[in-house]
Scaffold this motif. Structure first.
Motif: not given
Length: 238
Positions: A4, A7, A10-11, A69, A72, A74-75, A78-79
């Motif tokens: 998480a 992700w 990265k996003a 993965e 965008y 959703e990442s 999650c974060y």
């Protein structure tokens, strides 16, 4: 280290190479000895691991684990949940978590408006610190600041886990419609015929206000508090 966090980094276009290496090391400790995980973990021996090497073996390790993965938004969601959990378990300070959550909204070019909760709260914390009375969280005080942030974090984790509309924070609770509505700052529409004539002939300036786009009422509660957002969630669940 969880996926998480990776992700999210990265996003948001933040450095995530070390997070990938830490993740691989944890997999090794847990007993995963696949070649790509081993190589990814070994990159931590380099003083400055190459981005392309980390990315390559991270993606290969994901393939080995059959992990896809997320997209965008959703990442980022999650974060956000990851940061909330880190704060609530004491692994991350409450104020640090609030600052990290507040960084997300501008990093998404203001597209993920639910995170505006945190930019607004930080603005109010700044005003509170400087003893400026004009802020949007009237129940926030210097003495309850930590408890207030924790309350916001607990609720935000719930909020992220629900399927709320993208413009959730731009909606309000209309007390006439008795529901969650879209609202807009515009010229007041509920005016008398005489006032309309006066405005047409520019004898009276129009009044601007936030109105319900359904009925035109100005009796709207914005979703600034946990209580207001919880009420909005109950309406959405009906």
């Amino acid at each position: 280290m969880t996926l998480a966090k990776i992700w999210g980094l990265k996003a948001l276009s933040k450095p995530y190479e070390q997070a990938c290496i830490d993740w691989a090391e944890q997999l090794l400790i847990a007993g995963n000895t696949s070649e790509n995980v081993l190589i990814l973990a070994s990159l931590g021996l380099d003083q400055k691991p190459e981005y392309y090497d980390v990315e390559r073996y991270f993606l290969l390790a994901l393939q080995d684990l059959k992990v896809t993965e997320p997209d965008y938004f959703e990442s980022i969601k999650c974060y956000g949940i990851y940061l909330c959990n880190q704060a609530l378990t004491g692994e991350l300070g409450l104020e640090k978590a609030a600052n990290l959550l507040a960084e997300i909204y501008p990093s998404t070019n203001y597209d993920y408006d639910i995170f505006s909760i945190w930019t607004d709260l930080l603005d109010d914390l700044y005003l509170l610190e400087n003893e400026d009375p004009y802020f949007d969280h009237p129940e926030l005080t210097k003495t309850n600041q930590q408890a207030y942030i924790e309350k916001q974090i607990r609720h935000f984790a719930v909020l992220l886990s629900r399927d709320v509309p993208p413009d959730f924070m731009n909606r309000g609770l209309c007390h006439e419609c008795q529901t969650l509505v879209k609202m807009e700052w515009r010229k007041k529409t509920r005016i008398t015929g005489f006032q309309k004539v006066m405005q047409v002939f520019k004898l009276q300036k129009p009044v601007y206000c936030t109105e319900c786009l359904t009925c035109g009422s100005t009796n709207i509660t914005r979703l600034l508090t946990v209580e207001a957002r919880e009420q909005a969630l109950r309406i959405l669940q009906k």
